[in-house]
Design a protein around this motif. Structure first.
Motif, PDB file in Angstrom:
ATOM      1  N   VAL A 217       0.722  -1.211   0.049  1.00 11.89           N
ATOM      2  CA  VAL A 217      -0.022   0.083  -0.037  1.00 11.89           C
ATOM      3  C   VAL A 217       0.882   1.099  -0.008  1.00 11.89           C
ATOM      4  O   VAL A 217       1.672   1.369   0.901  1.00 11.89           O
ATOM      5  CB  VAL A 217      -0.793   0.035   1.296  1.00 11.89           C
ATOM      6  CG1 VAL A 217      -1.941   1.248   1.317  1.00 11.89           C
ATOM      7  CG2 VAL A 217      -1.806  -1.165   1.158  1.00 11.89           C
ATOM      8  N   VAL A 218       0.804   1.890  -0.994  1.00 12.75           N
ATOM      9  CA  VAL A 218       1.727   3.153  -1.081  1.00 12.75           C
ATOM     10  C   VAL A 218       0.767   4.400  -1.200  1.00 12.75           C
ATOM     11  O   VAL A 218      -0.280   4.761  -1.749  1.00 12.75           O
ATOM     12  CB  VAL A 218       2.298   3.244  -2.755  1.00 12.75           C
ATOM     13  CG1 VAL A 218       3.246   4.216  -3.074  1.00 12.75           C
ATOM     14  CG2 VAL A 218       3.072   1.717  -2.795  1.00 12.75           C
ATOM     15  N   GLY A 219       1.224   5.149  -0.070  1.00 14.64           N
ATOM     16  CA  GLY A 219       0.763   6.612  -0.102  1.00 14.64           C
ATOM     17  C   GLY A 219       1.618   7.416  -1.120  1.00 14.64           C
ATOM     18  O   GLY A 219       2.514   7.868  -1.102  1.00 14.64           O
ATOM     19  N   ALA A 220       0.583   7.902  -2.256  1.00 12.79           N
ATOM     20  CA  ALA A 220       1.330   8.769  -3.383  1.00 12.79           C
ATOM     21  C   ALA A 220       1.197  10.029  -3.330  1.00 12.79           C
ATOM     22  O   ALA A 220       0.048  10.848  -3.297  1.00 12.79           O
ATOM     23  CB  ALA A 220       0.933   8.048  -4.617  1.00 12.79           C
ATOM     24  N   LEU A 221       2.373  11.030  -3.064  1.00  9.91           N
ATOM     25  CA  LEU A 221       2.106  12.334  -3.149  1.00  9.91           C
ATOM     26  C   LEU A 221       2.278  12.765  -4.426  1.00  9.91           C
ATOM     27  O   LEU A 221       2.661  12.119  -5.373  1.00  9.91           O
ATOM     28  CB  LEU A 221       3.108  13.028  -2.155  1.00  9.91           C
ATOM     29  CG  LEU A 221       3.126  12.934  -0.870  1.00  9.91           C
ATOM     30  CD1 LEU A 221       4.370  13.327  -0.024  1.00  9.91           C
ATOM     31  CD2 LEU A 221       1.819  13.487  -0.309  1.00  9.91           C
ATOM     32  N   PRO A 222       1.908  13.941  -4.867  1.00 11.56           N
ATOM     33  CA  PRO A 222       1.646  14.295  -6.246  1.00 11.56           C
ATOM     34  C   PRO A 222       3.031  14.358  -7.134  1.00 11.56           C
ATOM     35  O   PRO A 222       2.748  13.881  -8.469  1.00 11.56           O
ATOM     36  CB  PRO A 222       1.155  15.917  -6.363  1.00 11.56           C
ATOM     37  CG  PRO A 222       0.557  16.105  -5.046  1.00 11.56           C
ATOM     38  CD  PRO A 222       1.237  15.221  -4.250  1.00 11.56           C
ATOM     39  N   LEU A 223       4.073  14.579  -6.677  1.00 10.98           N
ATOM     40  CA  LEU A 223       5.409  14.496  -7.563  1.00 10.98           C
ATOM     41  C   LEU A 223       5.604  13.008  -7.685  1.00 10.98           C
ATOM     42  O   LEU A 223       6.803  12.783  -8.261  1.00 10.98           O
ATOM     43  CB  LEU A 223       6.425  15.131  -6.667  1.00 10.98           C
ATOM     44  CG  LEU A 223       6.211  16.603  -6.453  1.00 10.98           C
ATOM     45  CD1 LEU A 223       7.312  17.320  -5.894  1.00 10.98           C
ATOM     46  CD2 LEU A 223       5.736  17.307  -7.569  1.00 10.98           C
ATOM     47  N   SER A 224       5.085  12.108  -7.284  1.00 10.28           N
ATOM     48  CA  SER A 224       5.403  10.599  -7.703  1.00 10.28           C
ATOM     49  C   SER A 224       4.570   9.906  -8.537  1.00 10.28           C
ATOM     50  O   SER A 224       5.012   8.860  -9.002  1.00 10.28           O
ATOM     51  CB  SER A 224       5.483   9.731  -6.285  1.00 10.28           C
ATOM     52  OG  SER A 224       4.208   9.675  -5.744  1.00 10.28           O
TER      53      SER A 224
END
Length: 424
Positions: A217-224
């Protein structure tokens, strides 16, 4: 905010108990303690005295764990009982889970400071902890009971039993229902992290059996989201086609809370300075810069010497106030004695920004690495204007004491392999 976020992400990561309940099974915390003591002390007799259970009861407890896991966990020898290879995997995670829960109980008791029962971690049950999490998540006994498939009186009784056993005040009535007390929040976090490690044990046993499956489970911020994460996922799934990768996006604070409570394995995106919490660590992958972008058909496209005053004549698309990019945009105009743009649409959505640029003469300021895919597909063009910003480190944020599974370790390696410096 924390508990609303947990409720929102429950579909992304089943807890170990949800997975076992599907098969009509459940872990008993007392059985886990008995098992870990047998592994540590080398026999049922020694463990019986330490856990205050009879030898037949311990033997039965271990048999139930073996039935749930469909693995032999212990073998008998002339010198005592010792864990099998599968038993060692499960014992390591069980020991971690119980230690996390014990420390959480101590911290919760220390927060309330009066009325608590000494060493109550040995007296609570997984059912009671699930009831606590459910009530805190939904703020209402009836709603929590329906969500968990139990009757309201049963959930209420179980939740109040935890208060009695621990001596803690766990619920506080509010206008909207019930809110967890400070002590309850500490206990909830410990319970969720303990459940998380037991969940990891199931994935590790599956991997040990040879399965190329599991969950990340990955928490993705915009730059990723535009390049790094898609490349890593594609590379990972070529080797592990049956892996489940869940990507969750949202505000930084919500993702950080999810990470710290075991709802998210790792966060990917812009790193913070200083590190946002004592129990997380950050690993830099590459540095990113900002640029000014437009649609290829924009009047300023393909111009090499653009007067800065021209920039304020066009409408803009920018992230909301308070975000790092918006602050940098404000600083860009201020330091060049230019007025701030007045016709601004606020969004952090790449999809929306791309569409707005395409159908207008708007400009935007965003990450160069984030826009790279759009540039390659002819949807955006970077203007030859230096922002003068400080490079921003992009990387991985994870819990300080996180022990990833083999599959998660492989994903971390893949992320590092595909990470490349942003174009200059």
């Amino acid at each position: 905010m924390l508990f609303r976020f947990i409720a929102a992400t429950i579909d992304f990561r089943y807890s170990v108990y949800e997975r076992l309940k599907m098969n009509g099974q459940d872990f008993n915390l007392r059985h886990l303690r008995a098992f870990t003591l047998v592994c540590r002390l080398g026999g049922v007799t020694a463990a019986a005295g330490a856990v205050h259970m009879s030898q037949p009861a311990i033997t039965q407890a271990i048999a139930k764990l073996e039935a749930i896991l469909a693995e032999r966990l212990l073998v008998r020898s002339s010198r005592g009982m010792y864990p099998t290879e599968a038993g060692n995997i499960f014992a390591r995670r069980s020991e971690r889970a119980l230690n996390i829960l014990k420390q959480g109980c101590l911290d919760a008791a220390g927060r309330q400071k009066s009325g608590t029962t000494a060493q109550f971690d040995t007296r609570i049950t997984s059912t009671q902890l699930r009831a606590l999490i459910a009530v805190a998540t939904y703020g209402n006994f009836s709603v929590a009971a329906r969500a968990n498939g139990v009757s309201q009186p049963s959930l209420y009784r179980t939740a109040r039993e935890l208060e009695k056993v621990s001596g803690l005040t766990l619920y506080r009535e509010s206008e909207s229902g019930y809110e967890p007390t400070a002590a309850a929040r500490i206990l909830i976090r410990a319970a969720k992290l303990a459940f998380y490690d037991l969940d990891q044990a199931l994935d590790e046993l599956s991997s040990w059996r040879g399965a190329k499956s599991g969950r990340i489970v990955v928490g993705a911020l915009p730059l990723s989201r535009s390049a790094l994460l898609p490349q890593a996922i594609n590379r990972m799934t070529r080797v592990y086609p049956d892996i489940d990768i869940h990507v969750i996006d949202g505000p930084y604070g919500d993702l950080l809370n999810g990470l710290r409570h075991g709802e998210i394995d790792l966060m990917l995106g812009a790193l913070r300075d200083p590190t946002p919490a004592d129990d997380v660590t950050q690993t830099r992958l590459f540095d990113d810069r900002l640029g000014i972008f437009c649609h290829p058909g924009h009047p300023l496209a393909d111009h090499h010497d653009i007067p800065l005053a021209q920039l304020t004549k066009y409408p803009w698309v920018l992230p909301r106030q308070g975000t790092p990019t918006r602050e940098q945009a404000t600083a860009f105009f201020r330091t060049r004695s230019l007025p701030n743009p007045t016709r601004v649409i606020e969004t952090s959505s790449m999809v929306l920004a791309r569409g707005l640029l395409k159908g207008s003469n708007r400009l935007t300021m965003m990450s160069v690495s984030q826009a790279q895919v759009e540039i390659e597909h002819g949807a955006m063009q970077q203007l030859p204007i230096e922002i003068g910003d400080t490079p921003r480190p992009i990387g991985i944020t994870r819990r300080l004491d996180w022990q990833p599974t083999e599959l998660q370790e492989r994903f971390l390696t893949v992320l590092k392999d595909v990470a490349v410096p942003s174009p200059k």
